[in-house]
Design an enzyme around this catalytic site. Structure first.
Site, PDB file in Angstrom:
ATOM      1  N   ASN A 207       0.846  -1.199   0.000  1.00 48.52           N
ATOM      2  CA  ASN A 207       0.000   0.000   0.000  1.00 48.52           C
ATOM      3  C   ASN A 207       0.881   1.249   0.000  1.00 48.52           C
ATOM      4  O   ASN A 207       2.103   1.147  -0.004  1.00 48.52           O
ATOM      5  CB  ASN A 207      -0.966  -0.024   1.189  1.00 48.52           C
ATOM      6  CG  ASN A 207      -0.215  -0.106   2.501  1.00 48.52           C
ATOM      7  OD1 ASN A 207       0.554   0.783   2.847  1.00 48.52           O
ATOM      8  ND2 ASN A 207      -0.405  -1.199   3.226  1.00 48.52           N
ATOM      9  N   LYS A 334     -13.592   1.243  15.623  1.00 46.96           N
ATOM     10  CA  LYS A 334     -12.371   0.427  15.773  1.00 46.96           C
ATOM     11  C   LYS A 334     -11.856   0.475  17.208  1.00 46.96           C
ATOM     12  O   LYS A 334     -11.367  -0.523  17.740  1.00 46.96           O
ATOM     13  CB  LYS A 334     -11.274   0.929  14.817  1.00 46.96           C
ATOM     14  CG  LYS A 334     -11.524   0.511  13.386  1.00 46.96           C
ATOM     15  CD  LYS A 334     -10.508   1.082  12.412  1.00 46.96           C
ATOM     16  CE  LYS A 334     -11.013   0.864  10.992  1.00 46.96           C
ATOM     17  NZ  LYS A 334     -10.159   1.461   9.973  1.00 46.96           N
ATOM     18  N   LYS A 338     -11.727  -3.162  18.806  1.00 49.99           N
ATOM     19  CA  LYS A 338     -10.404  -3.736  19.086  1.00 49.99           C
ATOM     20  C   LYS A 338      -9.985  -3.551  20.542  1.00 49.99           C
ATOM     21  O   LYS A 338      -8.860  -3.869  20.907  1.00 49.99           O
ATOM     22  CB  LYS A 338      -9.352  -3.124  18.144  1.00 49.99           C
ATOM     23  CG  LYS A 338      -9.621  -3.372  16.656  1.00 49.99           C
ATOM     24  CD  LYS A 338      -8.396  -3.042  15.794  1.00 49.99           C
ATOM     25  CE  LYS A 338      -8.732  -3.085  14.308  1.00 49.99           C
ATOM     26  NZ  LYS A 338      -7.541  -3.014  13.446  1.00 49.99           N
TER      27      LYS A 338
HETATM   28  N1  CTP Z   1      -3.752  -3.187  12.110  1.00 55.92           N
HETATM   29  C1  CTP Z   1      -2.982  -4.243  12.564  1.00 55.92           C
HETATM   30  N2  CTP Z   1      -2.984  -5.431  11.902  1.00 55.92           N
HETATM   31  C2  CTP Z   1      -3.748  -5.606  10.815  1.00 55.92           C
HETATM   32  C3  CTP Z   1      -4.554  -4.542  10.343  1.00 55.92           C
HETATM   33  C4  CTP Z   1      -4.530  -3.348  11.012  1.00 55.92           C
HETATM   34  O1  CTP Z   1      -2.265  -4.084  13.557  1.00 55.92           O
HETATM   35  N3  CTP Z   1      -3.721  -6.786  10.195  1.00 55.92           N
HETATM   36  C5  CTP Z   1      -3.770  -1.930  12.854  1.00 55.92           C
HETATM   37  C6  CTP Z   1      -3.153  -0.762  12.146  1.00 55.92           C
HETATM   38  O2  CTP Z   1      -1.780  -0.657  12.447  1.00 55.92           O
HETATM   39  C7  CTP Z   1      -3.949   0.413  12.709  1.00 55.92           C
HETATM   40  C8  CTP Z   1      -5.298  -0.158  12.995  1.00 55.92           C
HETATM   41  O3  CTP Z   1      -5.113  -1.572  13.050  1.00 55.92           O
HETATM   42  O4  CTP Z   1      -3.422   0.841  13.947  1.00 55.92           O
HETATM   43  C9  CTP Z   1      -6.382   0.171  11.996  1.00 55.92           C
HETATM   44  O5  CTP Z   1      -6.120  -0.323  10.761  1.00 55.92           O
HETATM   45  P1  CTP Z   1      -7.098  -0.072   9.514  1.00 55.92           P
HETATM   46  O6  CTP Z   1      -6.551  -0.745   8.323  1.00 55.92           O
HETATM   47  O7  CTP Z   1      -7.366   1.373   9.408  1.00 55.92           O
HETATM   48  O8  CTP Z   1      -8.406  -0.744  10.003  1.00 55.92           O
HETATM   49  P2  CTP Z   1      -8.874  -2.204   9.932  1.00 55.92           P
HETATM   50  O9  CTP Z   1      -9.092  -2.642  11.316  1.00 55.92           O
HETATM   51  O10 CTP Z   1      -7.924  -3.022   9.116  1.00 55.92           O
HETATM   52  O11 CTP Z   1     -10.273  -2.065   9.199  1.00 55.92           O
HETATM   53  P3  CTP Z   1     -10.648  -1.673   7.676  1.00 55.92           P
HETATM   54  O12 CTP Z   1      -9.451  -2.047   6.811  1.00 55.92           O
HETATM   55  O13 CTP Z   1     -11.828  -2.468   7.444  1.00 55.92           O
HETATM   56  O14 CTP Z   1     -10.903  -0.199   7.661  1.00 55.92           O
END
Ligand code: CTP
Length: 411
Positions: A207, A334, A338
């Site tokens: 990404n 979130k 979480k």
């Molecule tokens: N994160 C993580 N491990 C993952 C995905 C996300 O630790 N596999 C953590 C990121 O570092 C961030 C937070 O979760 O602190 C939010 O990540 P984000 O991608 O914005 O949200 P998601 O929970 O993945 O939800 P979505 O992609 O559906 O928005």
């Protein structure tokens, strides 16, 4: 802290007044020493105004030498910082030559010396410059940066001077002058950057995260005295000195490295843009094109943040939420889902968020939130760390209080 700030002749010298400002904001006294070629890029008048002291540039200036000789100046310094540092000044210091006031001070000082290189990427990568860098590092001279990105000459590569604020923070870290020391003695684990999920030996899914925010957060925590472990996906940023950096590639690697590092951590900050999905299997040989379309089966990656927040002895856990719409609503969702202590919400899109030096964020916790307007990621990182520290101690205070209540009830 007394800092001799050496300014040499590179285009990045135009940022020198900002460095002075950042150092003085942290309470440093700054004596500027310019080389003759620096005067081609920035005026002594501007620097005198921001530093509040007459500029020194000439080794043979009788009046200035009478007030404070170059030897006294070398002793006065708690640190000598050269920013920007050209290839020429690096070579000069390696050779031990002292044709001007700045290089003479470098020879005569016993204080730590830090250089923030700034030059064209070909000059930086030149074997001569790299050999000089190695020698300087072997001699204990700190090399801060350079950064990677677009250069004044219009080319791309390694050689940009790091941001003034990052230079100022790093100098304070190097010399033990650690901000306000809010996190002294605390262990902070930070994840940063993107992850890379291999498809075959030459392709991967990733990404647009640059890692800048996570690196700035890790550096800001270290500046507050924390012992920081930075777990970083693939980024083109220089490793911040003074903290432990663990480089990883995939979400699975980052998950494993985080759980290895999390033991005894007080605070966990997940700034990484971790892949949510990875290919079910990594194809061993390069995939050949055959049909008109192809599909890739993906499987969920472990949620690193949620898995840390779920630990029995979970540290104070801070997430990031990168959203393109309904920022606050999604971020609060979130935070709750979480089970986080705090979440830093930021908008991402074509012209904000990822791969930029600035951002605007809102930090949310269970019963409150605070917004920070657009500013540099380095500044934002400091604001975020101060807020995290405040809430971390508030939570510990209330935990200690409830433990004391339990103990006294048991009595
Ligand atoms: N994160 C993580 N491990 C993952 C995905 C996300 O630790 N596999 C953590 C990121 O570092 C961030 C937070 O979760 O602190 C939010 O990540 P984000 O991608 O914005 O949200 P998601 O929970 O993945 O939800 P979505 O992609 O559906 O928005």
């Amino acid at each position: 802290m007394n800092i001799v700030l050496g300014i040499t002749g590179g285009i990045a010298a135009y940022k020198a007044p900002d460095i002075v400002r950042r150092l003085r904001e942290r309470g440093a006294e700054v004596q500027i020493v310019m080389t003759a070629s620096a005067e081609e890029f920035v005026t002594g008048t501007a620097l005198q105004a921001v530093s509040g002291k007459p500029i020194r540039s000439n080794l043979w200036d009788k009046e200035a030498e009478a007030a404070m000789s170059h030897i006294e100046l070398a002793r006065w310094a708690d640190v000598v910082l050269i920013a920007p540092a050209t290839a020429e000044v690096m070579a000069r210091i390696v050779s031990g030559g002292a044709p001007d006031l700045l290089t003479t001070i470098c020879l005569a000082t016993e204080a730590p010396i830090a250089l923030a290189p700034a030059m064209n990427h070909v000059m930086w990568n030149n074997p001569a410059t790299q050999a000089n860098r190695e020698v300087l590092e072997e001699r204990g001279i700190h090399i801060i940066g350079p950064g990677i990105g677009s250069q004044a000459c219009g080319e791309e590569g390694a050689g940009r001077m790091l941001e003034p604020d990052l230079i100022a923070i790093t100098v304070f870290n190097l010399t033990g002058g650690k901000g306000e020391g809010l996190l002294e003695g605390r262990k902070v684990v930070v994840t940063a950057g993107p992850t890379r999920e291999a498809i075959d030996p030459v392709r991967y899914i990733t990404n647009r995260s640059s890692g800048k925010m996570g690196y700035a957060v890790a550096t800001a925590a270290a500046a507050q005295g924390a012992d920081v472990v930075l777990i970083s996906g693939p980024v083109s940023l220089a490793e911040p000195p003074g903290l432990e950096v663990i480089k990883v590639e995939s979400a699975m690697d980052m998950h494993a490295a985080t759980h290895e590092a999390i033991d005894a951590a007080h605070i966990f900050i997940a700034a990484a843009a971790v892949a949510d999905y990875r290919p079910v299997a990594i194809v061993e040989q390069k995939i050949k094109k055959k049909s008109e379309s192809m599909s890739l089966e993906l499987t969920r990656c472990p949620d690193i943040l949620a898995s840390v927040a779920d630990l029995d002895a979970a540290p104070f856990t801070v997430g990031f939420a990168a959203e393109t719409e309904n920022l606050i609503k999604h971020a609060r969702g979130k935070l709750e889902k979480k089970k986080l202590d705090m979440i830093v919400a930021n908008r991402v899109g074509r012209d904000c968020g990822f791969d930029r030096d600035d951002n605007a964020v809102t930090v949310l916790w269970s019963d409150g939130e605070k917004s920070f307007p657009t500013s540099s990621k380095v500044e934002l990182a400091h604001d975020v760390i101060e807020l995290v520290a405040e809430h971390f101690f508030a939570k510990r205070g209330s935990e200690t209080q409830s433990r004391l209540t339990v103990i006294s009830n048991n009595d």
